[in-house]
Design an enzyme around this catalytic site. Structure first.
Site, PDB file in Angstrom:
ATOM      1  N   GLU A   1       1.029  -0.363  16.610  1.00 18.61           N
ATOM      2  CA  GLU A   1       0.207   0.429  16.056  1.00 18.61           C
ATOM      3  C   GLU A   1      -0.684   0.893  17.280  1.00 18.61           C
ATOM      4  O   GLU A   1      -1.014   2.060  17.456  1.00 18.61           O
ATOM      5  CB  GLU A   1      -0.656   0.124  14.757  1.00 18.61           C
ATOM      6  CG  GLU A   1      -1.364   1.498  14.549  1.00 18.61           C
ATOM      7  CD  GLU A   1      -2.499   1.123  13.289  1.00 18.61           C
ATOM      8  OE1 GLU A   1      -3.751   1.904  13.378  1.00 18.61           O
ATOM      9  OE2 GLU A   1      -2.411   0.388  12.473  1.00 18.61           O
TER      10      GLU A   1
ATOM     11  N   CYS B   1       0.923  -1.254   0.099  1.00 13.93           N
ATOM     12  CA  CYS B   1      -0.050  -0.015   0.094  1.00 13.93           C
ATOM     13  C   CYS B   1       0.785   1.231   0.131  1.00 13.93           C
ATOM     14  O   CYS B   1       2.152   1.156   0.020  1.00 13.93           O
ATOM     15  CB  CYS B   1      -0.842   0.035   1.293  1.00 13.93           C
ATOM     16  SG  CYS B   1       0.200   0.280   2.795  1.00 13.93           S
TER      17      CYS B   1
END
Length: 316
Positions: free
Chosen positions: A131, A17
């Site tokens: 994250e 991505c």
């Protein structure tokens, strides 16, 4: 000997991505600008092949800032870091580059904005994932409560049910997250959600492609790392969407051929941190054993690109 026929469905979008592309480019440009070694706090992206390739070029991967010398540049991974990490780097007068994906940074800004408005945060995410650690670390200890399942929502203790907001990890299952959000809205009707959902476009697009592909396939392989959240979610989405055998493989050597005996169709996709070279390696392994007919299952086209930080665009 005649090779058995096999229809190979290839998901699109799949693999890298924009956030992963940018993070890898940041490490490569830092090595060009400052020379080796450049230190990277945590794996830049969750893929062994990518990390090993960057290590060969002179990147040194560490888990904590304490392991970095003051006089060499340090890069923060695409997953984001708690606020305390850049503060500590600045206090040591280190050169640092933040490779946090801009879509993760958006969640960090959102969390801070809600906190400034006096709202306590609930984060939907996986405990211990970098994250989640980075997002929870944007606010003081105890200001962000973590929920992983709808059951967790029933147990969570909040300060004031009328002053709540939620954010999510960007790499979750869209369907699982929707269930948790529904549970939050049912228990806390005044809870404030993000303006636009936090699960990133790339995670959503890859899951949609798998949903379209899975019912056609006898089996499905997801190319990705075992510590990659978005890759593991693709396996779950494939199984839930009707594919009887869905497995994660890091590369072609990991394919369990015995489990695939008798299949007539296979679906192949890849997590957002898996490079195309590994996908091609898996396809080549099937070409060697089967008479393959390849079909593309495309549900979206991506043309997102994120700029690298200005410090890397300036000459040394």
């Amino acid at each position: 000997m005649t090779k058995p026929p096999l229809t190979l469905y290839l998901a699109a979008p799949r693999g890298f991505c924009a956030g992963v592309d940018r993070a890898i480019k940041i490490v490569e440009m830092a090595l060009e600008k400052w020379g080796a070694p450049v230190f990277v706090r945590h794996e830049i992206v969750h893929n062994k092949f990518v990390v090993d390739g960057l290590r060969d070029k002179g990147a040194v991967f560490v888990e904590e800032l304490d392991e970095c010398p003051d006089d060499r540049p340090v890069i923060f991974s695409a997953h984001g870091v708690p606020k305390s990490v850049p503060s500590a780097a600045a206090a040591r007068q280190m050169v640092y580059v933040d490779a946090t994906c801009p879509l993760v940074s958006k969640v960090h800004i959102e969390a801070q904005r809600h906190a400034d408005a006096g709202l306590q945060m609930i984060m939907i995410g996986h405990a211990g994932h970098p994250e989640t650690v980075g997002t929870m670390g944007q606010l003081p200890e105890g200001e962000v409560l973590l929920v992983e399942t709808p059951e967790d929502v029933a147990e969570v203790t909040v300060r004031d049910p009328a002053k709540l907001a939620y954010v999510t990890q960007t790499t979750l299952s869209v369907d699982d997250t929707a269930e948790i959000v529904a549970a939050l809205n049912a228990r806390f009707p005044e809870i404030v959600g993000p303006h636009k959902e936090d699960i990133c476009y790339a995670t959503t697009n890859r899951q949609e492609a798998v949903k379209a592909m899975a019912p056609k396939c006898d089996a499905m392989l997801v190319v990705g790392a075992p510590n990659s959240s978005n890759s593991k979610r693709l396996v779950e989405v494939g199984a839930r969407a009707g594919c009887k055998y869905a497995q994660l493989v890091q590369r072609a050597d990991d394919i369990d051929w015995r489990s695939l005996e008798g299949i007539r169709s296979i679906g192949i996709t890849a997590g957002a941190s898996a490079p195309e070279v590994l996908i091609n390696e898996v396809i080549a392994a099937f070409d060697a054993k089967y008479a393959v007919t390849q079909e593309l299952v495309e549900t979206a086209q991506e043309n997102v690109e994120f700029k690298v930080p200005r410090v890397l665009r300036k000459p040394a």
